[in-house]
Design an enzyme around this catalytic site. Structure first.
Site, short mmCIF file in Angstrom:
data_model
loop_
_atom_site.label_atom_id
_atom_site.label_comp_id
_atom_site.label_asym_id
_atom_site.label_seq_id
_atom_site.Cartn_x
_atom_site.Cartn_y
_atom_site.Cartn_z
N GLU A 104 -17.46 69.26 24.53
CA GLU A 104 -16.26 69.11 23.69
C GLU A 104 -16.37 67.89 22.77
OE1 GLU A 104 -13.70 69.61 27.21
OE2 GLU A 104 -12.55 71.02 25.98
N GLU A 124 -15.93 74.71 33.06
CA GLU A 124 -14.68 74.30 33.70
C GLU A 124 -14.09 75.33 34.65
OE1 GLU A 124 -15.55 73.56 30.64
OE2 GLU A 124 -14.78 71.60 30.04
N1 3HC Z 1 -17.99 63.79 37.11
C1 3HC Z 1 -18.23 62.92 38.11
N2 3HC Z 1 -19.38 62.92 38.82
C2 3HC Z 1 -20.30 63.82 38.50
C3 3HC Z 1 -20.11 64.76 37.47
C4 3HC Z 1 -18.90 64.71 36.75
N3 3HC Z 1 -18.65 65.54 35.74
N4 3HC Z 1 -21.21 65.53 37.38
C5 3HC Z 1 -22.06 65.10 38.33
N5 3HC Z 1 -21.52 64.06 39.00
C6 3HC Z 1 -22.15 63.27 40.05
C7 3HC Z 1 -22.49 64.10 41.28
O1 3HC Z 1 -21.39 64.17 42.16
C8 3HC Z 1 -23.65 63.34 41.84
O2 3HC Z 1 -23.13 62.23 42.51
P1 3HC Z 1 -23.88 61.63 43.80
O3 3HC Z 1 -25.25 61.24 43.33
O4 3HC Z 1 -23.01 60.54 44.24
O5 3HC Z 1 -23.92 62.80 44.75
C9 3HC Z 1 -24.37 62.81 40.61
O6 3HC Z 1 -23.41 62.84 39.55
C10 3HC Z 1 -25.56 63.63 40.19
O7 3HC Z 1 -25.16 64.98 40.10
P2 3HC Z 1 -26.13 66.17 40.51
O8 3HC Z 1 -26.75 65.88 41.84
O9 3HC Z 1 -25.36 67.44 40.35
O10 3HC Z 1 -27.25 66.02 39.38
P3 3HC Z 1 -28.11 67.13 38.69
O11 3HC Z 1 -29.08 66.43 37.85
O12 3HC Z 1 -28.60 68.12 39.70
O13 3HC Z 1 -27.12 67.94 37.73
C11 3HC Z 1 -25.33 68.19 36.15
C12 3HC Z 1 -26.49 67.30 36.65
C13 3HC Z 1 -25.92 69.48 35.58
C14 3HC Z 1 -24.58 67.43 35.08
C15 3HC Z 1 -24.45 68.54 37.35
O14 3HC Z 1 -24.10 67.36 38.00
C16 3HC Z 1 -23.17 69.26 37.00
O15 3HC Z 1 -23.17 70.46 36.83
N6 3HC Z 1 -22.07 68.49 36.93
C17 3HC Z 1 -20.76 69.07 36.66
C18 3HC Z 1 -20.63 69.48 35.24
C19 3HC Z 1 -19.25 69.94 34.94
O16 3HC Z 1 -18.71 70.78 35.63
N7 3HC Z 1 -18.69 69.41 33.86
C20 3HC Z 1 -17.36 69.78 33.47
C21 3HC Z 1 -16.43 68.79 34.03
S1 3HC Z 1 -14.75 69.23 33.77
C22 3HC Z 1 -14.43 68.75 32.19
O17 3HC Z 1 -15.30 68.29 31.51
C23 3HC Z 1 -13.01 68.90 31.78
C24 3HC Z 1 -12.82 68.75 30.32
O18 3HC Z 1 -12.79 70.02 29.73
C25 3HC Z 1 -11.55 68.05 30.00
#
Ligand code: 3HC
Length: 688
Positions: A104, A124
């Protein structure tokens, strides 16, 4: 370190988000971006800005750990609007991943470049929400309403190449993202390009009724995908500003749902399962060569999974025919993986796989996984042979689903190297792996099991030794509760319907038909032999079995599969079941669910109390990934907390009035209720 850096060189301002590990848009990052935009706006030395991410990705999204807490200014939508409103052009230079709020931010920029290998998505809905920083309004303006609706309601990311084709980005860059972003900015300056707000573009309407019908069919109680579709549709119906306001309204509504809490619990629980105090600083052993003993469905599935992870595999079978059969099964599994695009021809050609009959071929293997017949005698014999041929330091694992791993380990001279790796069928598809830790298992061996699981794309959960470990032990208990209801008068069809209504993909009797009533036969015999005098032993499954009704494989079980694999209710099965009944009472669907779930939670509490599961969250992950528990409910323990443990305990006590042998409340559940605590408190305690 500053989470957002600003530097200017040759009239290009580079704004770098640096908030490891995933550059999540925490409050500090939002404030930093806000200030950076203000600075760029006033900066006479800069004509164009490039926003990029430090480290391995652009921006992973909003900071999920802030969800459920009071929002703090500036909000992400305001930050994105501010970027879009900038009077000078702003470029997003994307690498690694741009997800959710991360994408976004990029949509708020005026130009977008991504390097090959980048994934861009709005996931999301998988967290029970919708893109809340303009994603539902800006995406349709770039890629069209239908493509945006598909991307947002499905939550699946696209590649940089697809994003370019769709119009989500403007250019594919090459090499280092900073250099690529600067090069693009230079080109834009040379062209005299100005700001190009996405929100100012038009969006044409489109018929989304087919997509809506499809989502309704697949929703099984989930609200986010359909609400996200409402938000996307608003983009065509309302002017941009009003569309943003509608998106915000729907976003806030979803933020307050228990589904959002359940899905976010699932997200963090999946990451917490591998964080175990005993292995935090323990280095895993190297694993490159894997041996698999037994080439049945399970062994072949495990071999397939290891090959797909790039490991070299040697499979051992009893004789040449069995080895040939295993080779064919693995080849078929790999064919399917190739057809589904999970494997390319070059990777397949590079695989190293052999099926042999001589254990001597395993002398170089780093790890052996035994997947032979579930008999202690057979397993101990296999482990004795493995002990004799495997090199020192090799790990000896058993895929048993209920046998005592300590007793298996005792058949070797190296119990510290023995561990349980309980895969779920089909092993190359199912994500769950129970890592069963025996008394003598060395921490290094546990750490290796977790590292291997990660490499194989599995989610590993630590389990202690007991009959059935975490999942099957709990399953056996709530399955019994379902059988009791059938004995008392409920139809298995009503139970299946009620359980599907709760959100499971299948009811317990459909699962029996899928697995085969012959598979359950041995377990039932074993249980009947060990039964307590007060256990109610149902006989209807055996009646079906003896009538040749083995489930899907024989065309009939609880259901009739003569027309298709979906199955129909079957009067002959109903007659056999009625003969075995001991009661005639009726149940409402709600009562069926309450009994089923109360039995599940009660046994799960005992599993946690006995230390078989390290924490309640480990039970949740086992059920989400091994037993089809509806993800939007977060897992059984999270669900129980949301219901109120006092309510669950009250149910158990009420059911005990008829059967106080089966419905004995777990002491942990009683203690938590007495203290006014919940399962989540035990997850937090384990954190500290
Ligand atoms: N917020 C907070 N913490 C997050 C996060 C996020 N969006 N994404 C990942 N983390 C944290 C994980 O909990 C993990 O923490 P830890 O080491 O303490 O366990 C650390 O970051 C590393 O994450 P991964 O082990 O998952 O790392 P990968 O490299 O395997 O993957 C990633 C990276 C693809 C970015 C994956 O973490 C992921 O899919 N994250 C979520 C992405 C997501 O859903 N984003 C949308 C969020 S909602 C949003 O944006 C709302 C908006 O529209 C207003």
């Amino acid at each position: 370190m500053d989470p957002v850096r600003y530097d200017v060189q040759d009239r290009i301002a580079v704004i770098t988000v640096a908030n490891p590990p995933v550059n999540a848009l925490s409050h500090a990052v939002r404030a930093g971006l806000w200030d950076a935009m203000a600075r760029f706006g006033d900066d006479d030395a800069a004509d164009i800005a490039v926003i990029l991410g430090d480290g391995r990705l652009f921006i992973g999204g909003a900071d999920i750990s802030e969800f459920g807490k009071p929002p703090v200014d500036p909000w992400l939508p305001e930050v994105v609007n501010r970027i879009e409103a900038c009077a000078k052009p702003v470029v997003a230079a994307i690498h690694g991943t741009a997800l959710g709020g991360g994408l976004e931010v990029a949509l708020g920029c005026h130009y977008r470049l991504a390097v090959p290998g980048t994934k861009l998505g709005l996931p999301e809905v998988s967290l029970g929400i919708l893109p809340g920083a303009g994603g539902t309004q800006r995406t349709p303006r770039l890629v069209g309403l239908a493509a945006a609706a598909k991307m947002i309601t499905g939550g699946v990311p696209v590649s940089a190449e697809t994003a370019l084709e769709m119009g989500l980005i403007d250019r594919l860059g090459e090499g280092d993202v900073r250099a690529a972003g600067r090069a693009y900015a230079e080109d834009l300056l040379a062209q005299g390009a100005g700001p190009r707000p996405t929100g100012a573009r038009d969006v044409a309407g489109a018929d989304l009724s087919d997509l809506r019908a499809d989502l309704e069919r697949k929703a099984r109680g989930q609200v986010a995908p359909l609400t996200a579709l409402d938000a996307v549709e608003a983009a065509a119906r309302l002017p941009f500003e009003e569309g943003l306001a509608e998106e915000r309204r729907l976003f806030r509504h979803l933020m307050d749902t228990p589904q959002r809490a359940g899905l976010i619990h699932a997200f963090f629980a999946e990451r917490a399962v591998s964080k175990l105090p005993g292995i935090a600083d323990v280095a895993p052993r190297d694993v490159a060569d894997v041996a698999v003993i037994g080439g049945g469905t399970m062994g072949s599935g495990i071999a397939t999974s290891a090959l797909l992870a790039g490991l070299r595999v040697t499979l051992v079978e009893r004789d040449g025919d069995a080895a040939e059969k295993a080779r064919a099964t693995v080849a078929k599994n790999l064919d399917t993986a190739e057809t589904r695009g999970k494997l390319d021809a070059a990777s397949r050609a590079a695989m190293s796989f052999d099926a042999v009959t001589d254990y001597a071929a395993l002398s170089d293997a780093d790890l052996a996984i035994e997947a032979v017949f579930e008999s202690m005698e057979v397993k101990r014999e296999v482990f004795g042979r493995l002990d004799a041929v495997m090199k020192p330091g090799a790990i000896l694992a058993t895929n048993t689903s209920y046998l005592d791993v300590d007793t298996i380990a005792a058949a070797t001279s190296r119990p510290a190297d023995v561990i349980g790796l309980h895969f779920f069928s089909p092993a190359h598809i199912m994500k769950l792996l129970e890592v069963v830790v025996a008394d003598a298992t060395a921490p290094e061996v546990i750490a290796t099991a977790f590292a291997l699981a990660k490499r194989m794309g599995k989610i590993a959960v630590r389990a202690g030794v007991c009959d059935g470990f975490i999942g099957n032990r709990i399953l056996s208990h709530y399955r019994t509760a379902a059988d009791h209801m059938v004995l008392d008068g409920a139809s298995p069809y009503q139970i299946d319907r009620a359980i599907r209504g709760f959100g499971f993909a299948m009811g317990p009797y459909q699962v029996s038909d899928l697995a085969g009533l012959d598979i359950g036969y041995a377990t039932r015999q074993r249980k009947a032999a060990d039964a307590h005098p007060r256990d109610r032993v149902p006989t209807f499954a055996d009646a079906l079995y003896h009538a040749g009704r083995l489930g899907q494989k024989s065309g009939a079980g609880y259901y009739d599969y003569s027309e298709d694999r979906k199955g129909r209710e079957d009067p002959e099965a109903a007659r056999l079941i009625a003969e075995a009944r001991t009661g005639e009472r009726s149940f409402t669907d709600a009562e069926i669910v309450r009994r089923y779930m109360a039995a599940m939670i009660n046994e799960a509490a005992r599993v946690v109390e006995d230390g078989i599961a390290a924490r309640p969250l480990d039970v949740d992950v086992v059920f989400l990934h091994g037993y089809g528990f509806p993800r939007h409910r977060g897992g059984p323990m999270h669900w129980a907390d949301a219901q109120g443990l006092d309510r669950i305990l009250a149910d158990i006590r009420a059911f005990a009035e008829d059967d106080d042998h089966f419905w004995r409340p777990a002491p942990l559940l009683e203690r938590l209720v007495a203290e006014g605590a919940d399962f989540a408190s035990l997850n937090r305690k384990a954190d500290t």
